[in-house]
Enzyme design. Structure first.
Site, PDB file in Angstrom:
ATOM      1  N   SER A 244       0.849  -1.194   0.000  1.00  0.00           N
ATOM      2  CA  SER A 244       0.000   0.000   0.000  1.00  0.00           C
ATOM      3  C   SER A 244       0.882   1.241   0.000  1.00  0.00           C
ATOM      4  CB  SER A 244      -0.893   0.007   1.243  1.00  0.00           C
ATOM      5  OG  SER A 244      -0.099   0.265   2.387  1.00  0.00           O
ATOM      6  N   LYS A 245       0.210   2.380  -0.105  1.00  0.00           N
ATOM      7  CA  LYS A 245       0.933   3.659  -0.136  1.00  0.00           C
ATOM      8  C   LYS A 245       1.866   3.803   1.071  1.00  0.00           C
ATOM      9  CE  LYS A 245      -1.536   6.819  -3.075  1.00  0.00           C
ATOM     10  NZ  LYS A 245      -2.997   6.846  -3.032  1.00  0.00           N
ATOM     11  N   ARG A 246       1.421   3.261   2.175  1.00  0.00           N
ATOM     12  CA  ARG A 246       2.202   3.299   3.409  1.00  0.00           C
ATOM     13  C   ARG A 246       3.617   2.734   3.191  1.00  0.00           C
ATOM     14  NH1 ARG A 246       2.447  -0.562   7.147  1.00  0.00           N
ATOM     15  NH2 ARG A 246       0.959  -1.836   6.015  1.00  0.00           N
TER      16      ARG A 246
END
Ligand code: GLU
Length: 468
Positions: A244-246
């Site tokens: 994910s973007k994380r």
């Protein structure tokens, strides 16, 4: 499995965002297999969802593919442009009794679902119009077209990655092919396009496995050829959780902007889900020769940024100097920066040394900035520490010795050494202030080579600016 002599593969992204790392790997695997087998690699933009598809995303995908070096054969197919053909197929199926019109209203269907839910049953279309002939009451009423799918037995997806995956037909309801406004559904569009484009292998993300079962039902009803399926496991972040973007960059463009080479990305993404013994470094030409479906991993792959960096360092070192100059020029052009002819020449001369110390193009450019324009340098914090009053004094003291010598790197080094010995200091005490003034940094390619490269006049301008 017998290999098709002329396989046709495709990458079929939906243009709702960037080309992300998972999509790029899917594209790569399809491309590699097509190139390996002497087949065809097609690109189809699945832009049927008009509310989510954007021209910017189409462009990002095409740019991403181009940058990755994944060239497709022939023209790009745009799915939306083929809607009339999708409708035609659905209407033919309707005429043949393989599909039927369903007049159930949204309210009716919601009520039916609520009932199923209350009874603890799976929520599915109950086939209420499957065997019903529309009467005068239905005249002019909105309807959808549904597939008359087989209700018994099972549908088996023979998957080259996951093996046989079985689906009970009783679990799959009669899917919608045409919506009440006549627009084709995604499921219909994919199957018709694959059939019309002669696609023999459908290799895509594992998130499409369930779709495969439904698509097989449709393929069967259409009497089209069944492709080979392969569903690729997901890519996870370094911590094992869904990427994910994380976890940082998801889009291929971001990797480009961080200074990774396309060759690195191809090698890295190949290894992310495919293996050849313990080999980590697999250049593309080798990958094309070796690629097969048997060695695709069955479990999710994990991103490993350290590995990516090391691989990139390797490919930077392997790349010809002139090619790297072109890469750097292209990189800077994206930032609206241009290099003068002199800068390019200096860059190429310094490249053998610059490329030894860079893991990314960004690092390489950072280390090469002092070659790009003339005049005294702005010092970074580390260089500042070297040009203390003492350092500036050392610089002033060594200058006459340099001014008096020839400007070849060996001559410069000999002069600096003689000066250091004569004054009883270490060479480094002279060389570090010189480096700081010349490059604005505390580390650089070999100092005397860089002095020679920049030439007497330009070097002296830089050195004198900090000599005191
Ligand atoms: N358009 C789908 C996606 O972007 C892929 C469909 C397919 O490969 O069959 O996920």
């Amino acid at each position: 499995m017998a290999e098709n002599p002329k396989p046709v593969l495709r990458f079929a992204p939906s243009p709702t965002g960037m080309l992300h790392i998972g999509g790029a790997r899917t594209a790569l695997f399809n491309w590699l297999y097509a190139r390996h087998a002497g087949g065809t690699f097609l690109l189809r933009i699945e832009d049927t969802d008009r509310t989510r598809s954007t021209p910017e995303a189409v462009e990002a995908i095409l740019n991403g593919m181009t940058w990755m070096g994944l060239d497709w054969d022939g023209d790009v197919t745009y799915q939306f442009a083929r809607a009339a053909r999708h409708r035609e197929v659905a209407e033919k199926m309707l005429a043949e009794g393989k599909a039927y019109r369903c007049y159930a209203t949204a309210e009716e269907l919601t009520a039916a679902r609520e009932e199923q839910k209350a009874a603890g049953k799976p929520m599915r279309y109950d086939g209420r119009w499957r065997d019903r002939i529309p009467g005068p009451a239905e005249e002019g009423k909105p309807s959808v077209v549904r597939l008359k799918a087989r209700q018994t037995g099972e549908t088996i997806v023979h998957d080259v990655v996951l093996g046989d995956v079985r689906f009970e037909n009783a679990q799959l309801d009669d899917m919608v092919l045409l919506r009440s406004d006549g627009t084709p559904t995604y499921m219909l569009a994919v199957v018709v396009d694959d059939a019309d484009m002669g696609v023999t292998h459908v290799i895509r993300g594992a998130d499409h496995l369930n779709n495969a079962a439904r698509q097989l039902q449709l393929i069967e009803a259409m009497g089209a050829a069944v492709p080979v399926y392969g569903h690729l496991p997901l890519i996870n972040g370094p911590d094992g959780a869904k990427l994910s973007k994380r976890h940082g960059a998801l889009a291929v463009e971001a990797y480009r902007d961080m200074g990774y080479l396309p060759e690195t990305m191809r090698n890295y993404l190949l290894r992310l889900g495919w293996s050849h013994g313990d080999d980590e470094i697999i250049p593309t030409a080798q990958a094309i020769e070796w690629f097969n479906f048997d060695s695709i991993g069955k479990s999710a792959a994990r991103m490993d940024y350290k590995k990516l960096d090391n691989l990139n360092g390797h490919y930077i070192r392997e790349t010809a100097d002139a090619t790297l100059v072109a890469e750097v020029t292209a990189f800077l052009a994206r930032e609206k920066r241009t290099l003068s002819m002199t800068a390019r020449q200096r860059l190429e001369s310094a490249m053998p040394s610059l490329k030894e110390r860079a893991k990314t193009l960004v690092e390489l450019i950072g280390g090469a900035e002092f070659l790009f324009n003339d005049g005294p340098r702005t010092l970074d914090a580390e260089a500042e520490k070297l040009l203390t009053p003492e350092g500036r004094g050392a610089l002033a003291a060594v200058l006459p010795a340099l001014e008096a010598t020839g400007w070849a790197s060996a001559e410069l080094e000999a002069a600096a050494r003689a000066f250091a010995e004569g004054t009883g200091v270490k060479l480094g005490q002279v060389a570090q202030p010189l480096r700081a003034a010349l490059t604005g940094k505390a580390s650089s390619p070999p100092l005397f080579e860089m002095l020679a490269l920049l030439g007497r006049e330009e070097s002296l301008v830089r050195l004198r600016a900090y000599a005191a």
